[in-house]
Design an enzyme around this catalytic site. Structure first.
Site, mmCIF file in Angstrom:
data_model
loop_
_atom_site.group_PDB
_atom_site.id
_atom_site.type_symbol
_atom_site.label_atom_id
_atom_site.label_comp_id
_atom_site.label_asym_id
_atom_site.label_seq_id
_atom_site.Cartn_x
_atom_site.Cartn_y
_atom_site.Cartn_z
ATOM 1 N N VAL A 63 2.766 -5.359 -12.099
ATOM 2 C CA VAL A 63 3.482 -6.076 -11.037
ATOM 3 C C VAL A 63 4.965 -6.294 -11.382
ATOM 4 C CG1 VAL A 63 1.418 -7.236 -10.147
ATOM 5 C CG2 VAL A 63 2.822 -8.391 -11.876
ATOM 6 N N ASN A 89 -1.889 -13.277 -7.889
ATOM 7 C CA ASN A 89 -2.616 -14.047 -8.903
ATOM 8 C C ASN A 89 -2.332 -13.592 -10.342
ATOM 9 O OD1 ASN A 89 -5.332 -15.501 -9.868
ATOM 10 N ND2 ASN A 89 -5.497 -13.349 -10.463
ATOM 11 N N SER A 141 0.856 -23.317 -10.895
ATOM 12 C CA SER A 141 0.115 -23.990 -11.971
ATOM 13 C C SER A 141 0.573 -25.444 -12.009
ATOM 14 C CB SER A 141 0.456 -23.331 -13.310
ATOM 15 O OG SER A 141 0.033 -24.152 -14.384
ATOM 16 N N TYR A 154 6.657 -20.224 -18.923
ATOM 17 C CA TYR A 154 5.567 -20.249 -17.943
ATOM 18 C C TYR A 154 5.837 -21.296 -16.855
ATOM 19 C CZ TYR A 154 0.659 -20.412 -16.389
ATOM 20 O OH TYR A 154 -0.494 -20.377 -15.659
ATOM 21 N N ALA A 156 8.707 -22.504 -15.951
ATOM 22 C CA ALA A 156 9.829 -22.051 -15.115
ATOM 23 C C ALA A 156 9.342 -21.040 -14.081
ATOM 24 C CB ALA A 156 10.918 -21.431 -15.990
ATOM 25 N N LYS A 158 6.298 -20.672 -12.879
ATOM 26 C CA LYS A 158 5.367 -21.262 -11.910
ATOM 27 C C LYS A 158 6.069 -22.242 -10.953
ATOM 28 C CE LYS A 158 1.687 -19.052 -13.271
ATOM 29 N NZ LYS A 158 1.039 -18.070 -12.391
ATOM 30 N N ILE A 187 -8.314 -23.921 -16.359
ATOM 31 C CA ILE A 187 -9.469 -23.173 -15.869
ATOM 32 C C ILE A 187 -10.037 -22.307 -16.996
ATOM 33 C CG2 ILE A 187 -10.300 -21.614 -14.040
ATOM 34 C CD1 ILE A 187 -8.890 -24.201 -12.974
HETATM 35 P P1 NAI Z 1 -6.547 -13.985 -17.045
HETATM 36 O O1 NAI Z 1 -5.715 -13.685 -18.236
HETATM 37 O O2 NAI Z 1 -8.019 -14.107 -17.199
HETATM 38 O O3 NAI Z 1 -6.259 -12.888 -15.899
HETATM 39 C C1 NAI Z 1 -4.964 -12.489 -15.567
HETATM 40 C C2 NAI Z 1 -5.001 -11.054 -15.074
HETATM 41 O O4 NAI Z 1 -3.663 -10.654 -14.750
HETATM 42 C C3 NAI Z 1 -5.525 -10.067 -16.119
HETATM 43 O O5 NAI Z 1 -6.506 -9.225 -15.552
HETATM 44 C C4 NAI Z 1 -4.292 -9.295 -16.517
HETATM 45 O O6 NAI Z 1 -4.580 -7.958 -16.930
HETATM 46 C C5 NAI Z 1 -3.478 -9.333 -15.235
HETATM 47 N N1 NAI Z 1 -2.058 -9.068 -15.470
HETATM 48 C C6 NAI Z 1 -1.260 -9.664 -16.374
HETATM 49 N N2 NAI Z 1 -0.047 -9.117 -16.329
HETATM 50 C C7 NAI Z 1 -0.062 -8.174 -15.357
HETATM 51 C C8 NAI Z 1 0.904 -7.264 -14.853
HETATM 52 N N3 NAI Z 1 2.149 -7.205 -15.343
HETATM 53 N N4 NAI Z 1 0.542 -6.431 -13.846
HETATM 54 C C9 NAI Z 1 -0.715 -6.464 -13.358
HETATM 55 N N5 NAI Z 1 -1.674 -7.286 -13.816
HETATM 56 C C10 NAI Z 1 -1.351 -8.132 -14.808
HETATM 57 O O7 NAI Z 1 -5.923 -15.308 -16.436
HETATM 58 P P2 NAI Z 1 -6.443 -16.295 -15.284
HETATM 59 O O8 NAI Z 1 -6.714 -17.589 -15.921
HETATM 60 O O9 NAI Z 1 -7.484 -15.657 -14.466
HETATM 61 O O10 NAI Z 1 -5.097 -16.449 -14.449
HETATM 62 C C11 NAI Z 1 -4.942 -16.084 -13.088
HETATM 63 C C12 NAI Z 1 -3.739 -16.817 -12.549
HETATM 64 O O11 NAI Z 1 -3.985 -18.218 -12.572
HETATM 65 C C13 NAI Z 1 -2.454 -16.589 -13.359
HETATM 66 O O12 NAI Z 1 -1.356 -16.490 -12.483
HETATM 67 C C14 NAI Z 1 -2.350 -17.850 -14.176
HETATM 68 O O13 NAI Z 1 -1.027 -18.123 -14.566
HETATM 69 C C15 NAI Z 1 -2.894 -18.867 -13.202
HETATM 70 N N6 NAI Z 1 -3.334 -20.106 -13.819
HETATM 71 C C16 NAI Z 1 -4.360 -20.102 -14.728
HETATM 72 C C17 NAI Z 1 -4.744 -21.286 -15.340
HETATM 73 C C18 NAI Z 1 -5.844 -21.361 -16.346
HETATM 74 O O14 NAI Z 1 -6.042 -22.435 -16.916
HETATM 75 N N7 NAI Z 1 -6.607 -20.302 -16.599
HETATM 76 C C19 NAI Z 1 -4.050 -22.553 -15.029
HETATM 77 C C20 NAI Z 1 -3.017 -22.433 -14.036
HETATM 78 C C21 NAI Z 1 -2.674 -21.243 -13.464
#
Ligand code: NAI
Length: 246
Positions: A63, A89, A141, A154, A156, A158, A187
């Protein structure tokens, strides 16, 4: 939440919240484009969804790479013919206290979490505008709404997502586009895997339900905002953190 006939694009759909959301939307009748730079995990999610009778396809995309985003978005639109919902996401963390944070890791997080949302929205919005409707959901977030120790980059990114969400809601609301953000709390996914167990226990105690959030807690919020039930919701930030004391 009826999604029958809707085409949903989910970035970061290969793991965690994105993968659970992909399946939830599929189970509710949507065709799902799973976007991620992790090809192995993305293909696995898509094939598992196929096995359950869901129409899903994986598209490899970084992305943060504007040129690649444009090319892959055209392929997605060619494959499905339209996009009704875009869920921005995908996200990463590269944590460090400010004085230990390198400029490179600051930029890396901004490139993926913030520029990535800009790139994907620019690439998919024209198809929504042509259809006269569409729903865009950006993943912020609680670090973006309240800051968090060790997360200058992060937080900044979000917080920036919230600014873009509110701006696009104003720019494109009258064209039939809803743009909203979800701000998850902590999460249970790989993303928080590096947080020490002791800190985890404290985080749970700060949450009235004394538990972490689960990926489906966020996926259900995405589903609500993507549904017709949220047609008059625009430019909002939905905090999904179990009422965490902040
Ligand atoms: P995760 O690490 O399990 O999944 C994130 C996904 O994004 C992965 O499949 C990864 O390969 C993909 N990704 C990362 N960089 C990428 C790129 N440059 N291009 C394409 N894909 C890419 O993380 P999670 O927890 O599922 O996070 C999902 C969203 O929720 C994120 O935006 C995260 O910042 C947000 N979030 C998560 C929290 C948590 O506690 N897990 C809390 C607040 C927000």
């Amino acid at each position: 939440m009826e999604m029958k006939g809707k085409t949903v694009v989910i970035t970061g759909g290969a793991n965690g919240i994105g993968a659970v959301a992909a399946e939830l939307f599929g189970k509710n009748g949507a065709q799902v484009a799973i976007i991620d730079y992790n090809e192995v995990a993305g293909e696995k999610v898509a094939s598992e969804m196929h096995a359950k009778g869901i129409e899903a396809a994986f598209f490899k995309m970084d992305v943060a790479n504007g040129v690649e985003v444009k090319e892959v978005a055209s392929k997605v639109l060619e494959h499905f013919g339209k996009v009704d919902v875009l869920i921005n996401n995908a996200g990463i963390t590269r944590d460090a206290m400010l004085l230990k944070m390198e400029a490179e890791t600051f930029q890396q997080v901004i490139d993926v979490n913030l520029t990535g949302v800009f790139n994907c929205t620019k690439a998919f919005l024209p198809a929504m505008l042509a259809a006269g409707k569409g729903k865009i959901i950006n993943t912020s977030s609680i670090a973006g709404t309240g800051g968090n120790v060790g997360q200058t980059n992060y937080a900044a990114s979000k917080a920036g997502i919230i600014g873009m969400t509110k701006t696009w809601a104003k720019e494109y609301g009258r064209k039939g586009i809803n743009v909203n953000a979800v701000a998850p709390g902590f999460i249970e996914t790989n993303m928080i895997g590096t947080i020490p167990e002791k800190v985890m226990e404290q985080i749970k105690l700060m949450t009235p339900y004394i538990r972490l959030g689960r990926p489906d807690d966020i996926a259900k919020a995405y589903l609500f905002l993507a549904s017709d039930a949220a047609d008059f919701i625009n430019g909002t930030v939905l905090e999904v953190d179990g009422g965490m004391l902040k």
